[in-house]
Enzyme design. Structure first.
Site, PDB file in Angstrom:
ATOM      1  N   ASP A 117      -6.218  18.803 -15.276  1.00  0.00           N
ATOM      2  CA  ASP A 117      -6.527  17.474 -15.798  1.00  0.00           C
ATOM      3  C   ASP A 117      -6.110  17.471 -17.276  1.00  0.00           C
ATOM      4  O   ASP A 117      -6.719  18.132 -18.113  1.00  0.00           O
ATOM      5  CB  ASP A 117      -8.030  17.188 -15.642  1.00  0.00           C
ATOM      6  CG  ASP A 117      -8.426  15.785 -16.130  1.00  0.00           C
ATOM      7  OD1 ASP A 117      -7.725  15.234 -17.002  1.00  0.00           O
ATOM      8  OD2 ASP A 117      -9.447  15.256 -15.654  1.00  0.00           O
ATOM      9  N   LYS A 147      -7.031   6.190 -20.063  1.00  0.00           N
ATOM     10  CA  LYS A 147      -7.197   6.675 -21.441  1.00  0.00           C
ATOM     11  C   LYS A 147      -5.900   6.494 -22.245  1.00  0.00           C
ATOM     12  O   LYS A 147      -5.493   5.380 -22.444  1.00  0.00           O
ATOM     13  CB  LYS A 147      -7.697   8.121 -21.390  1.00  0.00           C
ATOM     14  CG  LYS A 147      -8.839   8.345 -20.375  1.00  0.00           C
ATOM     15  CD  LYS A 147     -10.121   7.588 -20.726  1.00  0.00           C
ATOM     16  CE  LYS A 147     -11.118   7.531 -19.579  1.00  0.00           C
ATOM     17  NZ  LYS A 147     -11.537   8.796 -19.023  1.00  0.00           N
ATOM     18  N   TYR A 160     -15.149  16.815 -16.448  1.00  0.00           N
ATOM     19  CA  TYR A 160     -15.540  15.407 -16.475  1.00  0.00           C
ATOM     20  C   TYR A 160     -16.677  15.154 -15.468  1.00  0.00           C
ATOM     21  O   TYR A 160     -16.631  15.673 -14.350  1.00  0.00           O
ATOM     22  CB  TYR A 160     -14.313  14.554 -16.148  1.00  0.00           C
ATOM     23  CG  TYR A 160     -14.578  13.086 -16.146  1.00  0.00           C
ATOM     24  CD1 TYR A 160     -14.784  12.397 -17.342  1.00  0.00           C
ATOM     25  CD2 TYR A 160     -14.647  12.371 -14.953  1.00  0.00           C
ATOM     26  CE1 TYR A 160     -15.052  11.043 -17.344  1.00  0.00           C
ATOM     27  CE2 TYR A 160     -14.907  11.012 -14.955  1.00  0.00           C
ATOM     28  CZ  TYR A 160     -15.111  10.357 -16.146  1.00  0.00           C
ATOM     29  OH  TYR A 160     -15.380   9.020 -16.140  1.00  0.00           O
ATOM     30  N   ARG A 176       0.835  -1.200   0.000  1.00  0.00           N
ATOM     31  CA  ARG A 176       0.000   0.000   0.000  1.00  0.00           C
ATOM     32  C   ARG A 176       0.872   1.254   0.000  1.00  0.00           C
ATOM     33  O   ARG A 176       0.474   2.309  -0.480  1.00  0.00           O
ATOM     34  CB  ARG A 176      -0.976   0.005   1.199  1.00  0.00           C
ATOM     35  CG  ARG A 176      -1.803   1.283   1.303  1.00  0.00           C
ATOM     36  CD  ARG A 176      -3.122   1.099   2.051  1.00  0.00           C
ATOM     37  NE  ARG A 176      -2.992   0.362   3.295  1.00  0.00           N
ATOM     38  CZ  ARG A 176      -2.452   0.844   4.414  1.00  0.00           C
ATOM     39  NH1 ARG A 176      -2.000   2.077   4.457  1.00  0.00           N
ATOM     40  NH2 ARG A 176      -2.373   0.095   5.501  1.00  0.00           N
TER      41      ARG A 176
HETATM   42  C1  LIG Z   1     -12.081   9.290 -17.779  1.00  0.00           C
HETATM   43  C2  LIG Z   1     -11.731  10.613 -17.240  1.00  0.00           C
HETATM   44  C3  LIG Z   1     -11.582  10.817 -15.864  1.00  0.00           C
HETATM   45  C4  LIG Z   1     -11.847   9.731 -14.839  1.00  0.00           C
HETATM   46  O1  LIG Z   1     -10.914   8.705 -14.925  1.00  0.00           O
HETATM   47  P1  LIG Z   1     -11.202   7.170 -14.489  1.00  0.00           P
HETATM   48  O2  LIG Z   1      -9.924   6.506 -14.829  1.00  0.00           O
HETATM   49  O3  LIG Z   1     -12.378   6.705 -15.296  1.00  0.00           O
HETATM   50  O4  LIG Z   1     -11.499   7.176 -13.038  1.00  0.00           O
HETATM   51  C5  LIG Z   1     -11.203  12.072 -15.444  1.00  0.00           C
HETATM   52  N1  LIG Z   1     -10.989  13.082 -16.293  1.00  0.00           N
HETATM   53  C6  LIG Z   1     -11.135  12.924 -17.629  1.00  0.00           C
HETATM   54  C7  LIG Z   1     -10.892  14.078 -18.535  1.00  0.00           C
HETATM   55  C8  LIG Z   1     -11.514  11.698 -18.146  1.00  0.00           C
HETATM   56  O5  LIG Z   1     -11.675  11.545 -19.472  1.00  0.00           O
END
Ligand SMILES: *Cc1c(COP(=O)(O)O)cnc(C)c1O
Length: 416
Positions: free
Chosen positions: A204, A229, A121, A68
């Site tokens: 982000d 992604k 998001y 962890r």
């Molecule tokens: C998919 C996404 C998230 C969330 O990520 P997860 O891996 O699904 O928890 C956050 N910000 C953006 C821009 C995203 O496309």
């Protein structure tokens, strides 16, 4: 002769010593929960540093404790991930949402003010507006078309500007590809910072990073990814990451230790494998996207295209694009002539492109934001953001671009 290797050359080896693993060329999966200490003294020393009871000595080699807190796969991945964004350190999580929520929980206290960009998001929006509000964090949002002066006035208007602690932005925004100026946000953060308190700017960068944009170079303190992604890139895992300087990442990692939302050894191992091909994948994806966009621009049944490669030269968005990004990315949204009926018809007739949410993977995906990813957004806000019933979002993969164009063409023809 001194020669500095580029990240793509280091992605296969950086941070891993084969001699520690029987010479294995690739890091094995360290599928273990705990690690044996050589002595009680060594165990004590590791814990002192891990729990922040003292600083690490200059040349002290720290051993592993418990998965962890740290694990070889996690550590190698975190070292490698720093290369593209040129960051001091990074922290990897079991999802993008856990990266985002951990950052917001660490840098916001009850009574604080959070400024964030809208749209953001859906999961992030929910966390901000349901959870953070519940624990007494005040939140305000701004839109991509607002000026620095307007945003500063808005912050002052809360009568809580002294407690502005965090600015959180997402650029380009999903699904409309609206852009936010990171330098402008840094200036706003600095405007409200004091000697005692630096307003933290978190970006982000899931849509454009780490290949096409480096927010840290534009003044961001933290860069956040849904590694599900582009970084993961194969639609086979969920993960997240946060990057920044040692001091801030130390805070994020300490909270992660106690929330327990680090990525597993297996997920880290998959991400290490993904990182080796990240550059070639993203280069092919943006090349394909540019060809698909050129095709869509010429179709009479395509009303409007939202793609960074299709921005008009004399716009504010274009000047931000030139400053902040090195390629137009691989996310294309477009309005189809008609409404939900035509959009659904088009989506149902795609043969190669899969009908699914998520993005950034090797396979191309298509979805309908208004009824899927953004179904929970208030109808008025949806209209204001340009998420209409005729909007279709494409995430372009690494397939042959002519095959993608053929698929879109035949689905459009089947629709009208
Ligand atoms: C998919 C996404 C998230 C969330 O990520 P997860 O891996 O699904 O928890 C956050 N910000 C953006 C821009 C995203 O496309």
């Amino acid at each position: 002769m001194e020669h500095k290797l580029q990240p793509e050359s280091l992605m296969m080896s950086h941070g891993y010593k084969p001699e520690l693993s029987e010479g294995a060329i690739k890091a094995p999966i360290f599928q273990t929960s705990t690690f044996a200490f050589k002595s009680a003294e060594a165990g004590k020393a590791f814990f002192e540093v891990a729990y922040g009871l003292r600083q690490k000595d200059q040349d002290e080699e720290l051993g592993l404790i418990y998965s962890r807190i740290n694990n070889p796969n996690l550590e190698i991945l975190e070292n490698r991930l720093c290369l593209w964004d040129k960051s001091d350190d990074s922290a990897v999580f079991e999802s993008g949402m856990s990266a985002i929520s951990t950052v917001l929980l660490e840098f916001l206290n009850p009574g604080d003010l959070l400024l964030y960009s809208s749209p953001t998001y859906g999961g992030t929006d929910h966390f901000i507006n349901y959870f953070l509000k519940k624990i007494g964090v005040q939140t305000i949002s701004f839109r991509p078309d607002q000026s620095k002066e307007e945003i500063i006035e808005m912050i002052k208007g809360t009568n809580n500007s002294a407690n502005l602690s965090t600015i959180y932005i997402e650029t380009p925004s999903n699904p409309t590809n609206d852009l936010i100026d990171i330098v402008m946000c840094r200036e706003i953060a600095d405007y409200f910072s004091t000697d005692e308190k630096r307003v933290v700017l978190a970006v982000d960068n899931t849509y454009m990073g780490p290949m096409w944009s480096s927010p840290l170079q534009h003044g961001a303190d933290l860069v956040i990814y849904s590694a599900t992604k582009y970084i993961g890139g194969h639609s086979d895992l969920i993960a997240g990451a946060v990057l920044g300087n040692f001091e801030l990442i130390k805070r994020v990692k300490t909270l992660r230790t106690f929330l327990g939302n680090m990525a597993s050894p297996h997920t880290c191992w998959l991400l290490l494998r993904s990182l080796e091909t990240l550059k070639v994948r993203m280069e092919q994806q943006t090349k394909n996207a540019q060809e698909v966009a050129l095709f869509l621009e010429k179709r009479p049944n395509v009303k409007k295209i939202m793609f960074l490669g299709s921005l008009k030269k004399d716009t504010k968005a274009y000047s931000i694009y030139k400053k902040q990004y090195s390629a137009p990315g691989a996310m294309i949204s477009f309005e189809i002539k008609g409404g939900e009926k035509e959009a659904f018809h088009f989506l149902n007739h795609l043969k190669l492109i899969k009908l699914a949410v998520s993005l950034g993977s090797t396979e191309s995906l298509a979805e309908h934001p208004a009824s899927m990813t953004h179904a929970g957004v208030d109808p008025e806000v949806k209209a204001q953001m340009g998420i209409s019933d005729s909007l279709v979002r494409l995430s372009i993969g690494v397939e042959n671009s002519q095959d993608l164009i053929w698929d879109i063409k035949q689905a459009l023809e089947a629709t009208y």
